[in-house]
Design a protein around this motif. Sequence first.
Motif, PDB file in Angstrom:
ATOM      1  N   SER A 337       0.795  -1.236   0.000  1.00  0.00           N
ATOM      2  CA  SER A 337       0.000   0.000   0.000  1.00  0.00           C
ATOM      3  C   SER A 337       0.829   1.288   0.000  1.00  0.00           C
ATOM      4  O   SER A 337       0.288   2.355  -0.268  1.00  0.00           O
ATOM      5  N   HIS A 338       2.120   1.205   0.322  1.00  0.00           N
ATOM      6  CA  HIS A 338       2.964   2.394   0.183  1.00  0.00           C
ATOM      7  C   HIS A 338       3.540   2.429  -1.214  1.00  0.00           C
ATOM      8  O   HIS A 338       3.123   3.196  -2.061  1.00  0.00           O
ATOM      9  N   ALA A 339       4.509   1.512  -1.485  1.00  0.00           N
ATOM     10  CA  ALA A 339       5.149   1.459  -2.792  1.00  0.00           C
ATOM     11  C   ALA A 339       6.105   0.285  -2.824  1.00  0.00           C
ATOM     12  O   ALA A 339       6.649  -0.105  -1.790  1.00  0.00           O
ATOM     13  N   HIS A 340       6.336  -0.259  -4.013  1.00  0.00           N
ATOM     14  CA  HIS A 340       7.314  -1.336  -4.180  1.00  0.00           C
ATOM     15  C   HIS A 340       8.646  -0.713  -4.594  1.00  0.00           C
ATOM     16  O   HIS A 340       8.899  -0.475  -5.774  1.00  0.00           O
ATOM     17  N   THR A 341       9.479  -0.439  -3.602  1.00  0.00           N
ATOM     18  CA  THR A 341      10.817   0.074  -3.885  1.00  0.00           C
ATOM     19  C   THR A 341      11.852  -0.977  -3.502  1.00  0.00           C
ATOM     20  O   THR A 341      12.881  -0.665  -2.912  1.00  0.00           O
ATOM     21  N   LEU A 342      11.560  -2.224  -3.815  1.00  0.00           N
ATOM     22  CA  LEU A 342      12.540  -3.311  -3.720  1.00  0.00           C
ATOM     23  C   LEU A 342      12.956  -3.620  -2.288  1.00  0.00           C
ATOM     24  O   LEU A 342      14.021  -4.191  -2.063  1.00  0.00           O
ATOM     25  N   GLY A 343      12.164  -3.213  -1.329  1.00  0.00           N
ATOM     26  CA  GLY A 343      12.448  -3.535   0.067  1.00  0.00           C
ATOM     27  C   GLY A 343      13.277  -2.504   0.793  1.00  0.00           C
ATOM     28  O   GLY A 343      13.325  -2.511   2.025  1.00  0.00           O
ATOM     29  N   ILE A 344      13.902  -1.591   0.075  1.00  0.00           N
ATOM     30  CA  ILE A 344      14.742  -0.609   0.770  1.00  0.00           C
ATOM     31  C   ILE A 344      13.874   0.404   1.520  1.00  0.00           C
ATOM     32  O   ILE A 344      14.300   0.980   2.528  1.00  0.00           O
ATOM     33  N   GLY A 345      12.627   0.570   1.083  1.00  0.00           N
ATOM     34  CA  GLY A 345      11.717   1.453   1.811  1.00  0.00           C
ATOM     35  C   GLY A 345      11.429   0.947   3.211  1.00  0.00           C
ATOM     36  O   GLY A 345      11.146   1.740   4.122  1.00  0.00           O
ATOM     37  N   HIS A 346      11.519  -0.366   3.413  1.00  0.00           N
ATOM     38  CA  HIS A 346      11.313  -0.928   4.750  1.00  0.00           C
ATOM     39  C   HIS A 346      12.460  -0.508   5.686  1.00  0.00           C
ATOM     40  O   HIS A 346      12.231  -0.244   6.878  1.00  0.00           O
ATOM     41  N   VAL A 347      13.672  -0.449   5.158  1.00  0.00           N
ATOM     42  CA  VAL A 347      14.817  -0.010   5.971  1.00  0.00           C
ATOM     43  C   VAL A 347      14.647   1.462   6.344  1.00  0.00           C
ATOM     44  O   VAL A 347      14.839   1.859   7.505  1.00  0.00           O
ATOM     45  N   VAL A 371      13.739  -5.660  10.420  1.00  0.00           N
ATOM     46  CA  VAL A 371      13.474  -5.527   8.987  1.00  0.00           C
ATOM     47  C   VAL A 371      13.816  -6.851   8.318  1.00  0.00           C
ATOM     48  O   VAL A 371      14.865  -7.438   8.608  1.00  0.00           O
ATOM     49  N   THR A 372      12.932  -7.325   7.426  1.00  0.00           N
ATOM     50  CA  THR A 372      13.270  -8.516   6.647  1.00  0.00           C
ATOM     51  C   THR A 372      13.244  -8.201   5.156  1.00  0.00           C
ATOM     52  O   THR A 372      12.589  -7.259   4.715  1.00  0.00           O
ATOM     53  N   GLY A 373      13.969  -9.019   4.403  1.00  0.00           N
ATOM     54  CA  GLY A 373      13.926  -8.939   2.952  1.00  0.00           C
ATOM     55  C   GLY A 373      13.625 -10.309   2.375  1.00  0.00           C
ATOM     56  O   GLY A 373      13.956 -11.342   2.970  1.00  0.00           O
ATOM     57  N   TRP A 374      12.977 -10.307   1.216  1.00  0.00           N
ATOM     58  CA  TRP A 374      12.622 -11.551   0.519  1.00  0.00           C
ATOM     59  C   TRP A 374      12.987 -11.374  -0.944  1.00  0.00           C
ATOM     60  O   TRP A 374      12.642 -10.362  -1.563  1.00  0.00           O
ATOM     61  N   GLY A 375      13.685 -12.335  -1.510  1.00  0.00           N
ATOM     62  CA  GLY A 375      14.063 -12.182  -2.906  1.00  0.00           C
ATOM     63  C   GLY A 375      13.991 -13.473  -3.672  1.00  0.00           C
ATOM     64  O   GLY A 375      14.035 -14.572  -3.105  1.00  0.00           O
ATOM     65  N   ASP A 376      13.877 -13.313  -4.981  1.00  0.00           N
ATOM     66  CA  ASP A 376      13.887 -14.434  -5.920  1.00  0.00           C
ATOM     67  C   ASP A 376      12.908 -15.532  -5.466  1.00  0.00           C
ATOM     68  O   ASP A 376      11.755 -15.275  -5.234  1.00  0.00           O
ATOM     69  N   PHE A 377      13.392 -16.766  -5.250  1.00  0.00           N
ATOM     70  CA  PHE A 377      12.486 -17.863  -4.885  1.00  0.00           C
ATOM     71  C   PHE A 377      12.510 -18.167  -3.384  1.00  0.00           C
ATOM     72  O   PHE A 377      12.221 -19.284  -2.957  1.00  0.00           O
ATOM     73  N   GLY A 378      12.854 -17.164  -2.569  1.00  0.00           N
ATOM     74  CA  GLY A 378      12.822 -17.364  -1.123  1.00  0.00           C
ATOM     75  C   GLY A 378      14.108 -17.014  -0.410  1.00  0.00           C
ATOM     76  O   GLY A 378      14.291 -17.396   0.757  1.00  0.00           O
ATOM     77  N   ASP A 379      15.013 -16.276  -1.082  1.00  0.00           N
ATOM     78  CA  ASP A 379      16.174 -15.758  -0.362  1.00  0.00           C
ATOM     79  C   ASP A 379      15.675 -14.884   0.788  1.00  0.00           C
ATOM     80  O   ASP A 379      14.669 -14.182   0.653  1.00  0.00           O
TER      81      ASP A 379
END
Length: 387
Positions: A337-347, A371-379
């Motif tokens: 609901s904010h924006a998809h900025t590749l997870g850096i917005g969470h930081v 803070v968590t990050g999720w990438g590709d097929f579950g990194d």
Amino acid sequence: MLKDKACIVGIGDTPVCRKPGSGLSEMGIQLKAAVAALADAGLKASQIDGIMPFPNLGKAEAFAANLGCTNLRFAATLNMGGAAPTASIRAAAMAVATGVADYVMVPAGWNGFSGARVRETSVNDPDAIPGARIARDYYMPFGLTAPPQWYALMARRHMHEYGTTHEQLGAVALAMRKHAQLNPTALMHGKPLTMADYLASPMIADPYRLLDCCVETDGAAAFIVTSVERARDLKQKPIYIMGAAAGQPYPADEITNRPEFHRTGLTNAAPEAFRMAGITPVDADFAQIYDCFTFEVIQQLEEAGFCKRGEGGAFVENGGIELGGRLPVNTHGGLLSHAHTLGIGHVVEAVRQLRGEAGERQVKGAEIGVVTGWGDFGDGSIAILRR
């Protein structure tokens, strides 16, 4: 041990948008965020001697040349997709704690709405994304052409094994949207959501409806990491890195044949990060969880240890992850609901919360955030921060 050896001292982000697009190149929009982070920290570009670009969205040499970083001596990119910005916190902390660099800039951003889609990259540049060749050759011919379809496999299996419901997925969407109403910069600000709205939204890839999916966005952000000693002389209140870790599932480039289906990179990384920090998940005042889709929030809450595997659905119900709930999640509105900025917005949002700068959405008395990050097929990646 890296605990409390490094700090985040500067953050910056750009406005986010969909139509008509940012009007900037993907390098340009990231440079705008980087300049904002420098101003926030009170640093000159010439003091940045480490840069960690997001995979496939820029080279350190190009950032250095455009910003004026005349002494670049540390450059690295972690090929972890959306997990990369949070994973870069650990690598940047290692660099400044060991003297490899003094100040490390981590930028990320893209034209996620007006530019190329992930499915196009998987087909046209399969070396750009880990697992893209498997997706191209084994998923796409059978109709699994995009991330909502790939990740729906995980959500559906969880629903089958643990009884997770559509309404529990909807509770995640509603929480993110509720928080966005308190964030004037969010794409969905001024657009409240009800459970009826959620359940009426069109099905995209069962169990994912349209409102289970993040909002494709143009936007960027950046942050700067330095040592505790250097942080003391800078403009902003330093945010300490208590713990950080990253990991991959096995196999990392394929989903359907995993021996332990629900095990992700975060399953391995979270215990390491909490041990480093010397705390447990219950000590966190809030969490910023990578929310590409609603179920990935439930799954990461479980794998990070905020609740047991299979209990994530109940954890998010009845306002459990809303402001005022047991664990406020994605207080800026998240990717949903904010924006998809590749997870850096969470930081960036975690730093704002710990500085006490989050305005109406501020978590009262926030001292520790995850803070968590999720990438590709579950990194997976995770950082535990404190004020």
